[in-house]
Design an enzyme around this catalytic site. Structure first.
Site, PDB file in Angstrom:
ATOM      1  N   GLY A   1       5.013   9.596  20.321  1.00  0.00           N
ATOM      2  CA  GLY A   1       5.269  10.081  18.961  1.00  0.00           C
ATOM      3  C   GLY A   1       3.963  10.407  18.269  1.00  0.00           C
TER       4      GLY A   1
ATOM      5  N   TYR B   1      19.216   3.241  12.816  1.00  0.00           N
ATOM      6  CA  TYR B   1      17.771   3.081  12.978  1.00  0.00           C
ATOM      7  C   TYR B   1      17.347   1.617  12.796  1.00  0.00           C
ATOM      8  CZ  TYR B   1      12.836   3.523  11.461  1.00  0.00           C
ATOM      9  OH  TYR B   1      11.484   3.388  11.287  1.00  0.00           O
TER      10      TYR B   1
ATOM     11  N   LYS C   1      15.735  -0.842  15.525  1.00  0.00           N
ATOM     12  CA  LYS C   1      14.412  -1.468  15.369  1.00  0.00           C
ATOM     13  C   LYS C   1      14.514  -2.975  15.608  1.00  0.00           C
ATOM     14  CE  LYS C   1      11.362   1.786  14.323  1.00  0.00           C
ATOM     15  NZ  LYS C   1      10.308   2.127  15.303  1.00  0.00           N
TER      16      LYS C   1
END
Ligand code: SER
Length: 341
Positions: free
Chosen positions: A11, A155, A159
């Site tokens: 990323g 998300y 995580k």
């Protein structure tokens, strides 16, 4: 002379990635190898040893990376953020969970090959928290790492799970195999970031984006409609402190680390206070509120602030940019300069 070890950044083309490339290059300890879906822009390439455009779900590519480079540290930043993830939860799961699993597996096989623990640095998020009501959010105040862990976004769920996955790989991976006690395992380290604000880039796909978006819009003289209520409050952090946290975590002595994932705090403010800060710097800013109920609910489920005393105690974490310094010395001057040309 011995070759410098390699640090892999996934990323790398994202907000954190670009700043991290610069910081790691300045630091000089590692040769930097990057992986991102999109090719790294020309500006950052000379800072890297090698750059790859590709998907973290491509196991063949990861095998190739591991075969070609003796990677000693992995900064696994690739992720689909919270708003984007709600638009395509399955894709978010693939990237955020399966992708992380692939990277952990790669880091573990490198660990065995090098016969020493590869450091796996993972940015988690305040999205790992989920607080059911605003009354409870108020009661929690500065939340501790073990409180309020019922995330409401894909998300956030991803995580929190990835933190567990990292802890599992570090402590228990293949615990039933012979010699499990003696086998060397990767070294997982994670921080839960607040909403990050960079002067260089505007975020995309997140839900804390209203902060940086209103600031960048004001600097360009563009009107902005904020999608959360004026009283919505979460912690934020200036990008240089996020990089400081990642580097601090990288350097922390392993034996001092007591948690798989640490809160790191800098400052906390409501959307209304954010507007006041922006207007102080850009008096002509046109900011209105047009609340998006779903996105506002996500922000309401996140803590108003974080208790980062564990990080302060264990690896001497402290933010350089409190609210005044963040706006007056970093964000406002840098954003002004950015749009002046
Ligand atoms: N900034 C991220 C988001 O809004 C939270 O980690 O999704």
């Amino acid at each position: 002379m011995q070759k410098r070890p390699v640090a892999l950044i996934t990323g790398a083309n994202g907000e954190i990635g670009r700043s991290l490339i610069e910081a790691l290059h300045r630091d000089g300890r590692y040769r930097i190898v990057t992986l991102d879906l999109s090719p790294l822009p020309e500006k950052w390439r000379p800072l890297c040893f090698e750059t790859y455009a590709g998907n973290i779900l491509d196991r063949y590519l990861l095998d190739q990376l591991a075969a070609h480079h003796e990677i000693e540290a992995v900064f696994h930043l690739a992720a689909l953020l919270s708003t984007r993830g709600e638009r395509d939860p399955e894709l978010a799961h693939q990237i955020n969970v399966e992708g992380t699993l692939h990277l952990l597996r790669m880091a573990q096989s490198l660990t065995l090959r090098l016969d020493r623990p590869v450091k796996f640095i993972f940015p988690s998020s305040i999205a790992a928290y989920g607080i059911p009501t605003l009354a409870q959010k108020k009661e929690f105040g500065r939340i501790r790492e073990d409180q309020g862990l019922e995330p409401i976004t894909m998300y956030g769920v991803n995580k929190l799970y990835a933190e567990h996955l990292g802890r599992y790989f570090m402590r228990h991976y293949r615990m039933l195999s012979a010699n499990s006690e003696k086998s060397v395992r990767l070294d997982f380290r994670s921080v839960r970031f607040p909403g990050l604000i960079s002067a260089e880039t505007v975020p995309s796909g997140g839900t804390s984006d209203y902060g940086p978006e209103m600031l960048h819009a004001a600097a360009q003289n563009k009107p902005y409609a904020c999608f959360v209520a004026p009283e919505a409050q979460i912690p934020f952090m200036a990008m240089p402190d996020a990089i400081k946290a990642l580097m601090g975590l990288l350097d922390a002595p392993r034996e001092k680390l007591t948690l798989p994932a640490y809160n790191v705090g800098a400052f906390s403010l409501t959307a209304a206070e954010f507007v006041t800060r922006v207007k102080k710097a850009f008096p002509n800013a046109q900011i209105t509120f047009a609340i998006d109920q779903a996105r506002a609910r996500i922000v309401d489920s996140w803590p108003a602030d974080v208790d980062d005393s564990a990080a302060r105690r264990d690896w001497k974490w402290s933010a350089d940019y409190g609210i005044d310094r963040a706006f007056d010395e970093y964000l406002v001057p840098a954003i002004r300069a950015r749009y002046r040309d």
